[in-house]
Structure formats: structure tokens, C-alpha cells
Scaffold this active site. Sequence first.
Site, PDB file in Angstrom:
ATOM      1  CD  GLU A 178      15.089  -2.490 -61.802  1.00 26.33           C
ATOM      2  OE1 GLU A 178      15.721  -1.611 -62.390  1.00 26.33           O
ATOM      3  OE2 GLU A 178      14.484  -3.419 -62.389  1.00 26.33           O
ATOM      4  CG  HIS A 222      18.404 -11.646 -67.677  1.00 24.16           C
ATOM      5  ND1 HIS A 222      17.771 -10.464 -67.396  1.00 24.16           N
ATOM      6  CD2 HIS A 222      19.124 -11.427 -68.810  1.00 24.16           C
ATOM      7  CE1 HIS A 222      18.064  -9.552 -68.324  1.00 24.16           C
ATOM      8  NE2 HIS A 222      18.894 -10.126 -69.196  1.00 24.16           N
ATOM      9  CG  ASP A 282      14.654   1.575 -58.672  1.00 24.06           C
ATOM     10  OD1 ASP A 282      13.918   0.864 -59.353  1.00 24.06           O
ATOM     11  OD2 ASP A 282      15.783   1.963 -59.037  1.00 24.06           O
ATOM     12  CG  ASP A 296      14.761 -13.774 -62.716  1.00 21.46           C
ATOM     13  OD1 ASP A 296      14.655 -12.544 -62.845  1.00 21.46           O
ATOM     14  OD2 ASP A 296      14.460 -14.577 -63.615  1.00 21.46           O
ATOM     15  CG  ASN A 304      19.346  -8.617 -64.823  1.00 21.86           C
ATOM     16  OD1 ASN A 304      19.305  -9.596 -64.081  1.00 21.86           O
ATOM     17  ND2 ASN A 304      18.345  -7.760 -64.921  1.00 21.86           N
TER      18      ASN A 304
END
Length: 362
Positions: free
Chosen positions: A287, A257, A244, A261, A252
Site C-alpha cells: 500500500e 482482500h 503509505d 484491491d 483487508n
Amino acid sequence: RFEEAMDCLIKAIEIKLSLGKKADLCNSYFNLSEVLISAERYDEVPAIFNKTEPLVKEIEDPAGSVEFDFLKAQYYMGTGSYAKALEKIESYIEYQKESGSMSKVPGALRNKIRIHEELGEEGLALETYRELDLLSQRTYKETCSAMAAELAASFRFQQKMHEIQLLSNQNLELQEAKATIEKQYEELLEIDSKLKKANELLEKQAEIDPLTGLLNQKKMYPIIEREINRATRYGTPLSMIMIDLDNFKNVNDTYGHLQGDILLKNVAGIIRSSLRKVDFVFRYGGEEFLVLLPSSDLQMASSTADRLRDELAKTTYPKVTMSAGVSSWSGEDATHFIQKTDHLLYAAKGKGKNRVEFQKGS
């Protein structure tokens, strides 16, 4: 019901020995060897082979000798002697091709594929898959040709064809209709081919995460179950890493965002390039990533996780760290295996993040 089968074969062998039926005795030894191999009682097989070998040589039957070699190949596969197995299988395939017994070749090719897959030789496995596919196509065409020839030889078929030809010659409209139907049929075949390709692409896309290009959860469970079965069968270790990204929401919020990505895609590439070809990596969600490591014990998996953690810390932009849980399979099903690893991940997060927490006592 292996025990019953072996009892029957042993009785048959005793009768054939008393009658001096050497060729029939050889077949019974073949059958007994097959049963022992199927039952995975490999330590008993060499004794049967030792009794079979002189019989095969004495009978001087080339086909029987080749079948005996193929039995040896199955034994070598079961005991992990893949090089010896491949040698016997290649010889078997060559003989069957030369003798025209093509129906026996596909099974041998499937054994070759299995060996290459077990050895992680994906290129050779794919090459053999293609050979098997070409053989299947050729067999199908030959079967269709034989059926067509048989039908053409039928008097009734010839009579019907003659009647159709007469009607076609007499009626131009029927000829035009026939041409139209043939054209439409070709168009339908082309449409059908495109639909099949589209369905194959859709099926593949349904198993791939569109952002990272990694396998998704739909593909994850079947692969984990398959590797659990493989580990059970061969007694090899199997480990899992749950990853994680730490504080990913901050990325973000700070960079947007779109940049988030891009970072996820880069992280996926770093993880994938840092693993072996035999390893699997899935996007678990958001994630989170799941890594499956066949033939890796806990120590190897923990080292891999630490290496990934260092690599991400050095190469990502914006900088991001990871927490990970690492565990080895110990007999549970796929769901509990994942849950066990996930709990270790949460323990790593709870102890300050940017760390690897592994299964204690393993």
C-alpha cells in the site's frame, strides 16, 4: 578536450584572416561556436556569432546561412530559449527537405523532440517522433531500392536470374516448391511480426503494476536517475513524496482482500489525476506509493502531499487516510534519495499517522 580544440581553431582563424580566406574563415567560426556550445560556455557564443554574421551575408551561400541558423538553434536550446530554437529548426528542416538533403533532417527532428519534451508537450513530441519514424522508414526503403537496382544492373545477377527462370520453366516441381517457400516465408514474416508485438507488450507489462496500472519499481529507478541528471544539468528542483495508507490491513480484515484491491486501484487513480502531466507516480509495494515531482521545490511538494491527503480522506471508500514523507533532492543518488524520503514517511507514521512529515532545514 575543449580547450585544446579552441586553441587550434583560434590559430586557424588567425591564419585565415591574414590570408583573406572568407569562406574557410566562416567554417572555422562555425566550428568554434559548436565547441563553445558543447562546452556549455554560452556567454562566449554571441561574440563569435557577431563576427560570423557579416561573413555569412557577404559570402551569400544559402546552405551556409541555413547551417548558421541551425547553430543558433543549438545555442537557443542550451540557453532555454525554446521558441527561438524551434523557429530556427523548422526553417532548417524545410530547407533541407527542399534541397533534398534528407540525411540532415533526422538530427533536427531529434532536437525538436527534445524541446517538446523539455516543455512537457508530450503530444507534439509524439507527433515529431512519428515524423522521424516515417522518415526513417522512407530512407530505409529508398536505400533498399537503390541496392536492388544496383544488384539488378549486375551482369552476374542477370545471368543467374536467367538460369533460374530456365530451370523453373523446365521443372514444374521447382515452381511449386518456389511458391511453397514464398508462402512459408510470408507466414514466417507474419509470425515474426506477432512475436515482436508480443515481446513489446510483455516488456511494457513488465514495467506496469497489474493491479493499479501505475509504473512499478523496475521503471522507477531509471526515471529517478534520469530526472536527477536533468535537475543537475539545468539546476532545477526535484522533490519526492513517499505515501503509505494508514491501517490498510484493517481494510483487508474487515472488507476482504477483493475490496482492498479495489481501494488500492481507486487510490492510484486519485493520486494520478491529482498530479501534473510531468509528474510520475509509482506503486512502491503493498500500500506504498512513490511520487516524483520534477521542477518542484519542497514547499510545492509538501502542498501537493497535503492536498493528496485531504483528497483521499474525502473520496475513498472504505475511508482511508495516508501518511507521507516529503523531501527535495540535494545531490544524493537515487537510492539514498528514496531512503531519505522513506525515513520521513516512517517519522510521520511514528507521530500518529494521517500526517505529512517533510525535510527540515530545506
